[in-house]
Write an enzyme that holds these catalytic residues in place. Structure first.
Site, PDB file in Angstrom:
ATOM      1  N   TYR A  12      45.680 -55.057  75.671  1.00 42.01           N
ATOM      2  CA  TYR A  12      45.811 -55.659  77.001  1.00 42.01           C
ATOM      3  C   TYR A  12      45.925 -54.558  78.050  1.00 42.01           C
ATOM      4  O   TYR A  12      46.242 -53.405  77.735  1.00 42.01           O
ATOM      5  CB  TYR A  12      47.007 -56.620  77.064  1.00 42.01           C
ATOM      6  CG  TYR A  12      48.366 -55.957  77.014  1.00 42.01           C
ATOM      7  CD1 TYR A  12      48.806 -55.315  75.846  1.00 42.01           C
ATOM      8  CD2 TYR A  12      49.214 -55.970  78.119  1.00 42.01           C
ATOM      9  CE1 TYR A  12      50.059 -54.723  75.791  1.00 42.01           C
ATOM     10  CE2 TYR A  12      50.471 -55.388  78.071  1.00 42.01           C
ATOM     11  CZ  TYR A  12      50.883 -54.763  76.902  1.00 42.01           C
ATOM     12  OH  TYR A  12      52.124 -54.170  76.843  1.00 42.01           O
ATOM     13  N   ARG A  75      52.715 -61.473  72.161  1.00 44.24           N
ATOM     14  CA  ARG A  75      52.266 -60.103  71.882  1.00 44.24           C
ATOM     15  C   ARG A  75      51.152 -59.944  70.860  1.00 44.24           C
ATOM     16  O   ARG A  75      51.346 -59.415  69.779  1.00 44.24           O
ATOM     17  CB  ARG A  75      53.445 -59.226  71.450  1.00 44.24           C
ATOM     18  CG  ARG A  75      54.617 -59.282  72.407  1.00 44.24           C
ATOM     19  CD  ARG A  75      55.690 -58.310  72.061  1.00 44.24           C
ATOM     20  NE  ARG A  75      55.368 -56.970  72.523  1.00 44.24           N
ATOM     21  CZ  ARG A  75      55.415 -56.595  73.788  1.00 44.24           C
ATOM     22  NH1 ARG A  75      55.745 -57.461  74.711  1.00 44.24           N
ATOM     23  NH2 ARG A  75      55.109 -55.364  74.126  1.00 44.24           N
ATOM     24  N   ARG A  80      44.961 -61.791  67.414  1.00 47.08           N
ATOM     25  CA  ARG A  80      44.715 -61.548  65.981  1.00 47.08           C
ATOM     26  C   ARG A  80      44.117 -62.793  65.343  1.00 47.08           C
ATOM     27  O   ARG A  80      43.252 -62.703  64.476  1.00 47.08           O
ATOM     28  CB  ARG A  80      46.006 -61.143  65.268  1.00 47.08           C
ATOM     29  CG  ARG A  80      46.513 -59.774  65.689  1.00 47.08           C
ATOM     30  CD  ARG A  80      47.644 -59.282  64.787  1.00 47.08           C
ATOM     31  NE  ARG A  80      48.398 -58.250  65.471  1.00 47.08           N
ATOM     32  CZ  ARG A  80      49.487 -58.477  66.213  1.00 47.08           C
ATOM     33  NH1 ARG A  80      50.002 -59.697  66.308  1.00 47.08           N
ATOM     34  NH2 ARG A  80      50.086 -57.485  66.838  1.00 47.08           N
ATOM     35  N   ASP A 100      47.565 -52.064  65.614  1.00 43.34           N
ATOM     36  CA  ASP A 100      47.940 -52.178  67.027  1.00 43.34           C
ATOM     37  C   ASP A 100      47.488 -50.920  67.766  1.00 43.34           C
ATOM     38  O   ASP A 100      47.421 -49.837  67.175  1.00 43.34           O
ATOM     39  CB  ASP A 100      49.451 -52.381  67.156  1.00 43.34           C
ATOM     40  CG  ASP A 100      49.855 -53.802  66.780  1.00 43.34           C
ATOM     41  OD1 ASP A 100      48.959 -54.658  66.617  1.00 43.34           O
ATOM     42  OD2 ASP A 100      51.068 -54.061  66.648  1.00 43.34           O
ATOM     43  N   ASP A 101      47.179 -51.086  69.040  1.00 45.64           N
ATOM     44  CA  ASP A 101      46.560 -49.959  69.755  1.00 45.64           C
ATOM     45  C   ASP A 101      47.501 -48.772  69.989  1.00 45.64           C
ATOM     46  O   ASP A 101      47.060 -47.641  70.157  1.00 45.64           O
ATOM     47  CB  ASP A 101      45.909 -50.420  71.083  1.00 45.64           C
ATOM     48  CG  ASP A 101      46.888 -51.039  72.070  1.00 45.64           C
ATOM     49  OD1 ASP A 101      48.107 -51.071  71.794  1.00 45.64           O
ATOM     50  OD2 ASP A 101      46.425 -51.484  73.152  1.00 45.64           O
ATOM     51  N   ASP A 102      48.818 -49.004  69.945  1.00 43.96           N
ATOM     52  CA  ASP A 102      49.747 -47.946  70.348  1.00 43.96           C
ATOM     53  C   ASP A 102      50.281 -47.090  69.198  1.00 43.96           C
ATOM     54  O   ASP A 102      51.052 -46.162  69.418  1.00 43.96           O
ATOM     55  CB  ASP A 102      50.927 -48.557  71.127  1.00 43.96           C
ATOM     56  CG  ASP A 102      51.614 -49.686  70.358  1.00 43.96           C
ATOM     57  OD1 ASP A 102      50.988 -50.269  69.453  1.00 43.96           O
ATOM     58  OD2 ASP A 102      52.780 -49.971  70.657  1.00 43.96           O
ATOM     59  N   GLU A 201      55.553 -60.840  60.948  1.00 39.84           N
ATOM     60  CA  GLU A 201      54.869 -60.258  59.791  1.00 39.84           C
ATOM     61  C   GLU A 201      55.197 -61.025  58.520  1.00 39.84           C
ATOM     62  O   GLU A 201      54.309 -61.405  57.765  1.00 39.84           O
ATOM     63  CB  GLU A 201      55.268 -58.787  59.611  1.00 39.84           C
ATOM     64  CG  GLU A 201      54.773 -57.865  60.718  1.00 39.84           C
ATOM     65  CD  GLU A 201      55.741 -57.729  61.879  1.00 39.84           C
ATOM     66  OE1 GLU A 201      56.659 -58.582  62.012  1.00 39.84           O
ATOM     67  OE2 GLU A 201      55.593 -56.771  62.664  1.00 39.84           O
TER      68      GLU A 201
END
Ligand code: UDP
Length: 252
Positions: A12, A75, A80, A100-102, A201
């Site tokens: 995002y 989030r 997903r 995840d991108d981070d 998860e």
């Protein structure tokens, strides 16, 4: 070559987005093909993200999630799910990994992913800026057998499986051909927006595996950290007065 890796990344728009996506794209470019990077944005596919994906030189699909939601705790959940629907619809055959991108990922991780038959899991180091410490989350293993879990956070003790979102991967056939794995429940496997914080998860994994005996701990002994989860919230960064740039660097 080897098995197809299907890497799913929700993303995002925020100040650090270009930094994160470029960094992840350059890691993925170093992974031997075949690899498909599925990047999912909310409501619109931004031109800036498209450009980063093109520049990464990785085989990718840029998807959009149109779910109406105002819940900030979701989030990435619906994004997903958009990717899971895509994998199911097109019968993509490979190993699905939620990256995840981070986070930071080692190349060894992607080598290990190709060894997964059904469901692979490994420990992730969570680094906390404020506490200046690393917390391990994930399996304790004897060889590739999962015999216990690392957990430190009291409030999360009730979780069935103590796994980070980027600490497991699974064979995509589980979500489109339940017969292969004799999965009793053939409902669509999805992430749920109704679960408590910290339980996303485990709730997801409980749909795929019955217990630890169906898990493969990676690498053998689970004694190597292959990816790191950083909790750095860019929204809370303090900028000196007048230094703040628009949210999207390309928009300057
Ligand atoms: N994410 C998103 N939209 C949001 C919040 C998060 O697409 O509103 C993505 C984010 O880019 C990342 C993943 O979801 O790839 C996990 O987000 P974050 O790291 O902020 O969550 P945390 O791991 O801290 O719970």
């Amino acid at each position: 070559s080897g098995k197809l890796l299907i890497v799913v990344t929700p993303t995002y728009n925020r100040a650090s987005q270009g930094y994160y996506l470029n960094r992840l794209g350059q890691t993925l470019r170093l992974v031997p093909p075949p690899l498909l990077w599925i990047v999912v944005e909310m409501h619109v596919a931004s031109a800036e993200t498209s450009q980063i994906l093109v520049d990464a030189g990785v085989m990718c699909r840029h998807l959009v999630c149109n779910k109406n939601t105002t819940n900030v705790k979701d989030r990435g959940v619906h994004q997903r799910n958009t990717a899971l629907e895509h994998i199911q619809k097109h019968r993509l055959d490979g190993i699905v990994y939620f990256a995840d991108d981070d986070n930071i990922y080692s190349l060894e991780l992607f080598e290990q992913l190709r060894k997964i038959r059904r469901f692979g899991v490994w420990p992730v180091a969570m680094l906390s800026q404020s506490k200046n410490k690393a917390i391990l989350e994930g399996p304790v293993c004897n060889g590739s057998q999962v015999i216990g879990w690392h957990t430190n956070e009291k409030s999360k003790r009730l979780r069935r499986f103590h796994v980070d979102m980027s600490g497991f991967a699974f064979n995509s056939t589980i979500i489109w051909d339940p017969r292969i794995w004799h999965r009793p429940n053939s409902d669509a496997i999805r992430q749920l927006d109704s679960v408590k914080e910290g339980f996303q998860e485990t709730t997801f994994i409980e749909q795929i595996v019955e217990d630890e005996s169906q898990m493969e701990g990676l690498p053998k002994g689970c004694s190597t950290i292959m990816n790191w989860h950083l909790h750095i919230e860019s929204r809370n960064l303090v900028y000196p007065k007048g230094w703040q740039v628009p949210k999207d660097l390309d928009a300057i």
